[in-house]
Each structure stands twice: as structure tokens, then as C-alpha cells.
Design a protein around this motif. Structure first.
Motif, short mmCIF file in Angstrom:
data_model
loop_
_atom_site.label_atom_id
_atom_site.label_comp_id
_atom_site.label_asym_id
_atom_site.label_seq_id
_atom_site.Cartn_x
_atom_site.Cartn_y
_atom_site.Cartn_z
N ALA A 126 0.87 -1.18 0.00
CA ALA A 126 0.00 0.00 0.00
C ALA A 126 0.91 1.23 0.00
CB ALA A 126 -0.92 0.00 1.22
N VAL A 127 0.86 2.00 -1.07
CA VAL A 127 1.74 3.15 -1.22
C VAL A 127 1.01 4.41 -0.75
CG1 VAL A 127 3.12 4.54 -2.81
CG2 VAL A 127 2.88 2.06 -3.18
N HIS A 128 1.56 5.06 0.27
CA HIS A 128 0.93 6.25 0.83
C HIS A 128 1.04 7.39 -0.17
CE1 HIS A 128 0.55 9.60 3.90
NE2 HIS A 128 -0.53 8.86 4.09
N THR A 129 -0.11 8.01 -0.48
CA THR A 129 -0.14 9.12 -1.44
C THR A 129 -0.63 10.39 -0.74
OG1 THR A 129 -2.38 8.56 -2.18
CG2 THR A 129 -0.55 7.53 -3.36
N GLU A 130 -0.81 11.47 -1.50
CA GLU A 130 -1.22 12.74 -0.90
C GLU A 130 -2.65 12.66 -0.38
OE1 GLU A 130 -2.46 13.07 -5.22
OE2 GLU A 130 -0.79 12.21 -4.08
N ASP A 131 -2.95 13.46 0.64
CA ASP A 131 -4.32 13.55 1.15
C ASP A 131 -5.24 14.08 0.05
OD1 ASP A 131 -3.39 12.73 3.62
OD2 ASP A 131 -3.26 14.77 4.44
N HIS A 132 -6.48 13.59 0.05
CA HIS A 132 -7.49 14.00 -0.94
C HIS A 132 -8.64 14.72 -0.23
CE1 HIS A 132 -5.21 11.57 -3.68
NE2 HIS A 132 -6.13 11.60 -4.63
N PRO A 133 -9.37 15.58 -0.96
CA PRO A 133 -10.51 16.28 -0.34
C PRO A 133 -11.67 15.32 -0.08
CG PRO A 133 -10.40 16.77 -2.68
CD PRO A 133 -9.15 16.01 -2.36
N LEU A 134 -12.52 15.68 0.88
CA LEU A 134 -13.67 14.84 1.22
C LEU A 134 -14.60 14.64 0.03
CD1 LEU A 134 -14.64 16.02 4.82
CD2 LEU A 134 -13.19 14.09 4.13
N GLU A 135 -14.61 15.60 -0.90
CA GLU A 135 -15.46 15.46 -2.09
C GLU A 135 -15.11 14.22 -2.91
OE1 GLU A 135 -15.35 19.90 -1.16
OE2 GLU A 135 -13.98 18.17 -1.07
N TYR A 136 -13.90 13.68 -2.69
CA TYR A 136 -13.46 12.50 -3.42
C TYR A 136 -14.22 11.24 -2.97
CZ TYR A 136 -9.79 11.78 -6.91
OH TYR A 136 -9.10 11.61 -8.08
N LEU A 137 -14.99 11.34 -1.89
CA LEU A 137 -15.79 10.19 -1.44
C LEU A 137 -16.78 9.74 -2.49
CD1 LEU A 137 -16.54 11.23 2.25
CD2 LEU A 137 -15.31 9.17 1.54
N THR A 138 -17.20 10.65 -3.35
CA THR A 138 -18.19 10.30 -4.37
C THR A 138 -17.65 10.48 -5.79
OG1 THR A 138 -19.09 12.56 -4.26
CG2 THR A 138 -20.14 10.88 -2.87
N PHE A 139 -16.36 10.74 -5.93
CA PHE A 139 -15.83 11.00 -7.27
C PHE A 139 -15.64 9.73 -8.07
CE2 PHE A 139 -12.19 11.26 -10.18
CZ PHE A 139 -12.73 12.16 -11.09
N HIS A 140 -16.07 9.80 -9.32
CA HIS A 140 -15.77 8.76 -10.30
C HIS A 140 -15.79 9.43 -11.66
CE1 HIS A 140 -20.02 8.51 -11.66
NE2 HIS A 140 -20.28 8.81 -10.41
N GLY A 141 -15.04 8.90 -12.58
CA GLY A 141 -15.01 9.50 -13.91
C GLY A 141 -13.69 9.27 -14.61
N GLY A 187 -2.50 10.94 -12.67
CA GLY A 187 -3.49 9.89 -12.41
C GLY A 187 -4.44 9.64 -13.55
N GLY A 188 -4.05 10.01 -14.77
CA GLY A 188 -4.94 9.87 -15.91
C GLY A 188 -5.47 8.46 -16.09
N GLY A 189 -6.77 8.32 -16.32
CA GLY A 189 -7.40 7.02 -16.52
C GLY A 189 -8.80 7.00 -15.93
N THR A 190 -9.42 5.85 -15.97
CA THR A 190 -10.79 5.70 -15.49
C THR A 190 -10.81 5.35 -14.01
OG1 THR A 190 -11.46 4.93 -17.67
CG2 THR A 190 -12.97 4.49 -15.85
N MET A 191 -11.64 6.05 -13.26
CA MET A 191 -11.78 5.79 -11.83
C MET A 191 -13.25 5.49 -11.51
SD MET A 191 -10.55 8.09 -8.57
CE MET A 191 -8.82 7.69 -8.86
N THR A 192 -13.50 4.37 -10.85
CA THR A 192 -14.85 4.02 -10.42
C THR A 192 -14.85 3.75 -8.92
OG1 THR A 192 -14.46 1.67 -10.91
CG2 THR A 192 -15.45 2.99 -12.66
N ILE A 193 -16.00 3.90 -8.31
CA ILE A 193 -16.12 3.61 -6.88
C ILE A 193 -16.33 2.11 -6.72
CG2 ILE A 193 -17.51 3.95 -4.81
CD1 ILE A 193 -18.05 6.78 -5.76
#
Length: 315
Positions: free
Chosen positions: A75-90, A98-104
């Protein structure tokens, strides 16, 4: 107080990415929410994010959460993300960080048992991810994640390929069998776990097949054949599917599970199968100059090694 999202913002341009890029520093939250995102970027991985002090503390996990306490995953520790990322996909545009497809993949709540700079122990309450996990730092950004609960799936079956016995003629009770082409290729068992397969060491083009499975685990049986001048992997059995061994299941159940995967790609496909159709399949094998057909008993489990439940009938 320092802005925990400064590093996150420095890596992103909100004019180029659909990701949330809040302008204000984070405000404290409830420290209970988590999300796991499946990220098809340069290489497939899963992002585990835990709400903590107004941000999502994040790790990239190349093989996903371990299902067995006997195996730890990087598990590679990365930068903190905003809480809005809880629902982000696209779709993050190609060329962007981080280019590419992200799904929840899963979301839910968690309980904290321990949180320090070197160790984070939590209990996840999600739909797909649940139970006690501990993340521990090993070196720099690299951590490991360990499942503390018992395994949540069957172990991979350790089997040899099932082999047909030779018969001169098709069985009389043809309705009890499915008939398939005998391809005359090289047999290959393909395990898939964490979007990867060890079979890609010899056949790099199988990486695409493995990535298409995402977090789903599987053990496929098939043959490498040459069709139209191209090397194709033809699959005709499924021995393990999504954490469950199918070895003891009848052929009809294994075949249904295989077809449900809808495997079709540039170098792989699902072999056709015809229940009860001995004569037409044998005739088609002759016309295509194949070695023959294989009759597979519909009610038979997968039996490693030679078996009379599979019959090879020459063309």
C-alpha cells in the motif's frame, strides 16, 4: 494550521481534470467515512481513502485489499485528498496526474482502533470490503496492508488439467454430454488475482485480460491455438470464480459461470459448446481440419488428470 490539501492542489489543474479541487483548506469532519476506488491508470490499482481530520488519507494498493491474512499487500501512501473524493468517479484525462478511469469500488464507514505515523488499524463496514485491517509503514511511502480477520474466500485450487480419454465413437447417450472442438493446442491454466496473472510473464498480451477482471479472482482453463495466423487463447472451463472454487461443481454450472464472464478480446475468446450435438460438431471439426471433438459429461466435476468424464473422439 497547514493546508493538508496543498500537495493535492499542486498536482492538479481544475481546468483540465474533473476531479474536485476545493479552493479552501479542509474543515474537520466525522472521521468515519471511507471509499475504495478502482483506478485504471498507467497500471491498475485500488485507492483506499480514510476520512481523517477533514481530508481523505490515501493509499494506492496495487493488488487490492488482501482477502487472506496469510498474504499482505503493498500500500503506497499518497497525498491527502478532499472529502469530495468520497463520491468522485469518472475519466481523468490522459496526460494529467493519475490519468485514466476511476470508479467507486466500495464505500462505507469505519472504526479506528489505532492511528499513528507508522500504524493504522481500522474496521471497515462496507458492502464489498469489511473486517479488521492494519496498515503499517515499512519504508518511506511504502506501507503494507494486512487482513486481521479469517479468510473471506476459498483458496485457489491446486490442480492439474483435466484430460480426456480417447474413444473411437461418440457416446450413445449424447444428451448427457456437451460437445466441443478439440483444438490441438497447448493447454494453459490462467490464474487471475488483483487484476494480474502470472501467465503474462510468458504471454504479455494477457495483461489486458487480467486487468479486465478488476478485483475479481478466477482460474481459467483453456488452450493456446493458432487461428487465422494469430495466437488465440481459447477458454473452455472455469475452476475458480470470485473467491469460490468450482472444481466440485458439475460442468453445466462451471460452463454457465464461464459464459457469464463474456470473455472476448484481441487474443482470447470463449470456446463454443453444443450440448447433445455430437454429429454436427464432429462434421464441423472435419471441415475445419481439427483433430476431433471432446465430449464433456454435463454432470461431471473437474477431475485433474485423465478422466472418462471427458472423451476425445477423433475427426
Amino acid at each position: 494550521m497547514s493546508d493538508k490539501l496543498a500537495r493535492y492542489r499542486s498536482k492538479r489543474d481544475d481546468r483540465r481534470t474533473p476531479e474536485p479541487v476545493p479552493a479552501e483548506p479542509p474543515a474537520p469532519g466525522d472521521d468515519r467515512a471511507f471509499v475504495i476506488q478502482e483506478h485504471h491508470a498507467r497500471s491498475l490499482h485500488w485507492d483506499l481513502r480514510l476520512e481523517r481530520d477533514g481530508v481523505l488519507v490515501s493509499w494506492a494498493v496495487p493488488k487490492g485489499l488482501p482477502a487472506d491474512p496469510a498474504t499482505n499487500h503493498l500500500a503506497v501512501h499518497t497525498e491527502d485528498h478532499p472529502l469530495e473524493y468520497l463520491t468522485f468517479h469518472g475519466e481523468i484525462p490522459k496526460g494529467e496526474y493519475g490519468g485514466g478511469t476511476m470508479t467507486i469500488w466500495d464505500t462505507g464507514t469505519y472504526d479506528t482502533e489505532k492511528w499513528s505515523e507508522r500504524e493504522v488499524k481500522v474496521v471497515l463496514h462496507g458492502t464489498r470490503a469489511s473486517g479488521r485491517f492494519v496498515l503499517f509503514r515499512t519504508r518511506g511511502k511504502n506501507w503494507m496492508i494486512h487482513r486481521m480477520d479469517p479468510p473471506v474466500r476459498d483458496p485457489f485450487p491446486d490442480v492439474e488439467p483435466m484430460l480426456p480419454a480417447e474413444r473411437a465413437r461418440p457416446p450413445r447417450d449424447a444428451s448427457a454430454y456437451a460437445f466441443e472442438f478439440a483444438w490441438g493446442g497447448r493447454r494453459l491454466l490462467v490464474p487471475v488475482e488483483g487484476g494480474r496473472t502470472t501467465a503474462s510473464r510468458e504471454h504479455p498480451w494477457l495483461r489486458g485480460l487480467a486487468e479486465s477482471f478488476g478485483s475479481r479472482t478466477a482460474l481459467l482453463d483453456g488452450e493456446l491455438v493458432t487461428l487465422g495466423g494469430a495466437e488465440i487463447l481459447v477458454f473452455y472451463d472455469l475452476l475458480y470464480d470470485d473467491g469460490r472454487s468450482l472444481v466440485d461443481q458439475p460442468y453445466t454450472d462451471r460452463r454457465a459461470a464461464l459464459e457469464a464472464l463474456d470473455l472476448a478480446g484481441p487474443h482470447w475468446q470463449t470456446a463454443p459448446s453444443w450440448p447433445g450435438e455430437a454429429g454436427p460438431v464432429r462434421q464441423a471439426a472435419r471441415e475445419q481440419e481439427l483433430p476431433g471433438v471432446v465430449a464433456k459429461r454435463l454432470d461431471a466435476p473437474y477431475e485433474p488428470g485423465p478422466s472418462k468424464s471427458w472423451l476425445f473422439i477423433p475427426s
